[in-house]
Design a protein around this motif. Structure first.
Motif, short mmCIF file in Angstrom:
data_model
loop_
_atom_site.label_atom_id
_atom_site.label_comp_id
_atom_site.label_asym_id
_atom_site.label_seq_id
_atom_site.Cartn_x
_atom_site.Cartn_y
_atom_site.Cartn_z
N TYR A 61 0.84 -1.21 0.00
CA TYR A 61 0.00 0.00 0.00
C TYR A 61 0.87 1.26 0.00
O TYR A 61 0.58 2.23 -0.69
CB TYR A 61 -0.91 -0.03 1.22
CG TYR A 61 -1.98 1.04 1.24
CD1 TYR A 61 -3.09 0.96 0.40
CD2 TYR A 61 -1.89 2.13 2.11
CE1 TYR A 61 -4.09 1.92 0.42
CE2 TYR A 61 -2.88 3.09 2.14
CZ TYR A 61 -3.98 2.98 1.30
OH TYR A 61 -4.96 3.95 1.33
N ILE A 62 1.94 1.23 0.78
CA ILE A 62 2.89 2.36 0.80
C ILE A 62 3.51 2.53 -0.59
O ILE A 62 3.59 3.65 -1.11
CB ILE A 62 3.99 2.14 1.87
CG1 ILE A 62 3.39 2.17 3.27
CG2 ILE A 62 5.08 3.19 1.73
CD1 ILE A 62 4.36 1.77 4.38
N ASP A 63 3.93 1.42 -1.19
CA ASP A 63 4.53 1.48 -2.53
C ASP A 63 3.57 2.09 -3.55
O ASP A 63 3.96 2.96 -4.35
CB ASP A 63 4.94 0.07 -2.99
CG ASP A 63 6.07 -0.52 -2.16
OD1 ASP A 63 6.76 0.25 -1.47
OD2 ASP A 63 6.24 -1.76 -2.19
N LEU A 64 2.31 1.67 -3.54
CA LEU A 64 1.31 2.20 -4.47
C LEU A 64 1.04 3.67 -4.23
O LEU A 64 0.86 4.45 -5.17
CB LEU A 64 0.00 1.40 -4.34
CG LEU A 64 0.00 0.00 -4.95
CD1 LEU A 64 -1.27 -0.75 -4.56
CD2 LEU A 64 0.12 0.09 -6.47
N THR A 65 1.04 4.06 -2.95
CA THR A 65 0.82 5.47 -2.60
C THR A 65 1.93 6.35 -3.18
O THR A 65 1.67 7.41 -3.74
CB THR A 65 0.77 5.65 -1.07
OG1 THR A 65 -0.30 4.86 -0.55
CG2 THR A 65 0.54 7.10 -0.69
#
Length: 246
Positions: free
Chosen positions: A169-173
């Motif tokens: 989720y952090i990566d996608l953000t």
């Protein structure tokens, strides 16, 4: 067992300008309560949702995922809209900052403030944080050391798939930072791990908006809203909010 009050969402009514306040991972709305009270004293309406799974045991927390936490945030944003607030800024610390960046990418906001946001995270470090949270929570419950040790051993063998989802989720953000076109202020603590200073400057460089600023605070660690610089942070955030087009 010791009974202690469960954390919950809070809503502080003020003027027509609303702020969505987002807390950190393994924590709760106490992270942003002082900031909320300060902004409310300046006539801002403030709402802080409690994410699903938070404010409970670690065993309960790991059954939830970023999708659940996002639903809580989305619900908070819609709550303010349903209450009649058309102008909303979003402020988040740590995980709350990640979620705030997502609000800025997906919803209409007047401005964004992030604090202590990681632009990457190791799953093992996230697991360690959950286990530390579990220990603290069980101690607050008043459990005996032997019982705590047994329960922590059991917890370590549980599935931590939600933490892998958190990392993703952090990566996608971060991949979506270019979609942020609204004003943003990016804050970090100088006493925090170096990662967070790196993250602040990474976010600064990769958002699309020209109305952006980044600042470090010399006496702050990770939970900046509760550290010695909190009054300066309060006033800096207020100054940012006052600079926005509402």
């Amino acid at each position: 067992m010791v009974k202690f009050s469960k954390p919950k969402a809070f809503f502080l009514k003020g003027g027509s300008k609303a702020v969505l306040l987002l807390h950190s991972f393994t924590s709760n709305t106490v992270d942003v309560k002082k900031l909320g009270r300060f902004l409310n004293s300046k006539n801002y309406t403030c709402f802080a949702p409690l994410y699903k799974g938070h404010g409970h045991s670690a065993e309960h927390l790991i059954l939830t995922s970023p999708r659940d936490w996002w639903e809580s945030v989305e619900g908070g944003y819609n709550f303010l809209k349903n209450e009649g607030y058309q102008n909303i800024a979003v402020i988040g610390v740590s995980l709350g900052g990640i979620l705030a960046l997502n609000v800025g990418q997906k919803m209409n906001v007047n401005g964004i403030v992030t604090m202590s946001v990681p632009y990457k995270k190791d799953v093992d470090l996230l697991k360690k944080r959950v286990l530390n949270y579990a220990l603290t929570y069980k101690q607050l419950e008043g459990k005996e050391k032997q019982q705590i040790s047994h329960e922590l051993d059991e917890l370590e063998t549980s599935s931590f798939s939600s933490l892998l989802q958190f990392k993703e989720y952090i990566d996608l953000t971060m991949e979506g930072l270019l979609r942020i076109k609204k004003p943003i202020r990016i804050l970090y603590g100088e006493l925090d791990e170096p990662l967070y200073k790196e993250s602040a400057h990474y976010i600064y460089k990769n958002v699309s908006t020209h109305h952006r600023s980044v600042k470090g605070y010399s006496n702050s660690k990770h939970l900046m809203t509760l550290d010695p610089d909190k009054e300066e942070i309060h006033h800096d955030i207020l100054s940012f909010l006052e600079s926005l087009e509402w």
